[in-house]
Design an enzyme around this catalytic site. Structure first.
Site, mmCIF file in Angstrom:
data_model
loop_
_atom_site.group_PDB
_atom_site.id
_atom_site.type_symbol
_atom_site.label_atom_id
_atom_site.label_comp_id
_atom_site.label_asym_id
_atom_site.label_seq_id
_atom_site.Cartn_x
_atom_site.Cartn_y
_atom_site.Cartn_z
ATOM 1 N N LYS A 1 0.737 -1.233 -0.066
ATOM 2 C CA LYS A 1 -0.012 0.025 -0.044
ATOM 3 C C LYS A 1 0.958 1.189 -0.025
ATOM 4 C CE LYS A 1 -3.378 -2.925 -0.265
ATOM 5 N NZ LYS A 1 -4.465 -3.231 0.569
ATOM 6 N N HIS A 2 0.317 2.330 0.024
ATOM 7 C CA HIS A 2 0.921 3.780 0.036
ATOM 8 C C HIS A 2 2.155 3.891 0.964
ATOM 9 C CE1 HIS A 2 -2.333 4.697 -2.614
ATOM 10 N NE2 HIS A 2 -1.408 5.634 -3.150
#
Ligand code: PLP
Length: 407
Positions: A198-199
Site C-alpha cells: 500500500k502507499h
C-alpha cells in the site's frame, strides 16, 4: 553449442513495492524501531507509538478519531463490528475488491450484497447501489479502487435518504480527494491498510477512522477484546477479538506517516507523465478521473480495447512481460462472488451460516446482473506503481506500451 541472440530490448528493472526498491523505508523507521526495542514495551496497551500514530493519522485527515489495527481486513471488520449488525443484515459492496473487505461481513453475520460497477472507473455508484437497497440493508461499503474516489456526493445522498451508514474502504486511496475532500472522512467510517504493497506500510497493519465518538469507542473496544481499559469497573463487554497493532508496527507506521504526502505526490506526478505519454494510442484508455477528484494511483490501471489491441489486456500483458514488466490483466481473475466462498457458501462447518439467513435476491450472482463488473474485468490491465518511479521508468513503460500496441 547454440548461440543465443541478444535480447531484442534492454530490460530496465522497475522499482517494486515488495522490496526496498519501491518503498520509502529507511533511517527514520530504524531509529523508531530501535527506540521501541530498547524500551522493552512492544504492546500498544502500554507503549506510545501506536497512540502517536492514531493521533497523527487523525490529525492528517482532519477527523476526530483513528484506531490502529493489525491489518486492513481487521480495520474493515472493526468498522462493521462498530455498526453492530444483526445476523442476516445486508451490506452492499462491490465484486471488484480485496477479499479482506468481504469476509469480515460474513464473520459479523452479515450478507454481502454485490452492486455492479461503472466499467470506466471500476467503482460502485449511486446508480449501481440503488437497486440493491432493501429493508435489510444495514451498511454500504464503497471501495475507492486503485486510488480513484467513488462518486461520493451521490452515494452519500442516497445513503442519507435510506439512513444507511457508509464505510469507505480507503486501503488503496490514502489522501485521495473527492471534490477536494479527503476520502475516509466522507462516510460514517473509513478504513485503511498498511500492508506491504500500500502507499505506506508496516508489512501488515490497518487504521479505522470516524468522526462519531460512540462508534470510535466501539472500534477501540472491538480491537481490544471489548475490554474496557481505563474504566472504573472494566469487563469484556461484547464479542470481540484482539486486533491490536504492536508497537513494532506502530514505530514503523509513525515514521511512514511522515512520508505519506511524498509518496502520494510522487505517485501522482509520475502517473501524470504516463497519462500524457499514452494519449492517442488507439485502444488504450488512461484512468478516468472525475473532474475535481484526486486519484492517488495505488496502481495505474489501463483499459484495453480487445477490438483494437491484439489479444486485448491479456495480450498486452504478455508482451509487457517479455520486457520485464509484471502487469496484471483482469486485476482479480473473477468477481469476488464467483469465488468458492460465495459459490459454495463455505463458512462455519457445514452450516452455510450466515447465508442461510439471506433473501434469495441477495444471493443472486447471475452475471447478467453485473454487466459493468464483467466489462471492467475484461479490459483491465493493472500496471504496478510506486513512489520510486523516475522519469526513466515511466518512459520505459510508455515506450514498451507504444511499441507492443503499435509494432
Ligand atoms: C489491501 C486491501 C484490503 C485488505 O487489507 P489487508 O491489510 O491486506 O488486510 C481491503 N480492501 C482493499 C481495497 C485492499 O486493497
Amino acid at each position: 553449442m547454440s548461440i543465443l541472440p541478444p535480447p531484442p530490448h534492454p530490460l530496465l528493472p522497475l522499482p517494486s513495492d515488495q522490496d526496498a526498491s519501491g518503498r520509502t523505508l529507511g533511517e527514520a523507521e530504524m531509529v523508531a524501531l530501535a527506540e521501541v526495542i530498547a524500551s522493552g514495551t512492544l504492546t500498544s496497551t502500554r507503549g506510545e507509538f501506536v497512540k502517536r500514530l492514531e493521533k497523527g493519522f487523525a490529525e492528517r485527515l482532519g477527523i476526530a478519531h483513528a484506531h490502529a489495527a493489525s491489518s486492513g481486513t481487521a480495520a474493515i471488520h472493526t468498522a462493521l463490528a462498530a455498526l453492530d449488525l444483526e445476523p442476516g443484515d445486508e451490506v452492499i459492496t462491490t465484486g471488484i475488491t480485496d477479499m479482506g473487505a468481504l469476509t469480515p461481513i460474513l464473520y459479523q453475520g452479515g450478507i454481502p450484497v454485490f452492486a455492479d460497477v461503472d466499467p470506466r472507473t471500476f467503482n460502485v455508484t449511486a446508480q449501481t447501489i440503488a437497486p440493491h437497497l432493501s429493508e435489510r440493508t444495514r451498511a454500504i461499503i464503497v471501495t475507492h479502487l486503485f486510488g480513484n474516489p467513488c462518486p461520493m456526493d451521490e452515494i452519500l445522498a442516497l445513503a442519507r435518504k435510506q439512513q444507511v451508514p457508509v464505510i469507505e474502504d480507503c486501503a488503496q486511496a490514502f489522501l485521495a480527494r473527492h471534490q477536494g475532500r479527503l476520502v475516509g472522512t466522507l462516510g460514517t467510517l473509513g478504513c485503511f491498510s498498511l500492508q506491504q504493497g500500500k502507499h505506506i506500510t508496516t508489512g501488515e497493519g490497518g487504521l479505522v477512522v470516524t468522526e462519531d465518538p460512540a462508534l470510535a469507542r466501539r472500534c477501540f473496544l472491538f480491537i481490544n477484546k471489548a475490554w474496557g481499559y481505563g474504566d472504573p469497573h472494566p469487563d469484556h463487554y461484547f464479542l470481540a477479538l484482539n486486533y491490536r497493532m504492536s508497537e513494532l508496527q506502530g514505530a514503523v507506521a509513525v515514521a511512514q506517516l511522515s512520508k505519506l504526502q511524498f509518496a502520494v505526490e510522487r505517485r501522482r506526478e509520475t502517473a501524470a507523465w504516463l497519462t500524457e505519454a499514452l494519449q492517442s494510442i488507439p485502444g488504450i484508455e488512461t484512468p478516468h478521473v472525475e473532474a475535481g477528484d484526486t486519484h492517488v494511483f495505488w496502481k495505474y490501471c489501463l483499459r484495453v480495447d480487445p477490438n483494437l489491441v491484439p489479444g486485448g489486456a491479456q495480450g498486452l500483458g504478455k508482451r509487457l512481460k517479455e520486457r520485464g514488466i509484471a502487469s496484471a490483466p483482469r486485476y482479480i481473475q473473477k468477481p469476488a462472488f464467483q469465488c468458492e466462498i460465495f459459490q459454495k457458501q463455505r463458512t462455519f462447518g457445514t452450516s452455510r451460516y450466515p447465508f442461510t439467513l439471506a433473501r434469495p435476491e441477495a444471493l443472486d450472482y447471475d452475471p447478467a446482473r453485473f454487466p459493468g463488473t464483467f466489462a471492467a474485468l475484461a479490459r483491465i490491465l493493472v500496471l504496478p506503481w510506486n513512489e520510486q518511479y523516475t522519469r526513466e521508468h515511466v518512459t520505459y513503460l510508455a515506450n514498451a506500451i507504444h511499441e507492443t500496441v503499435q509494432p
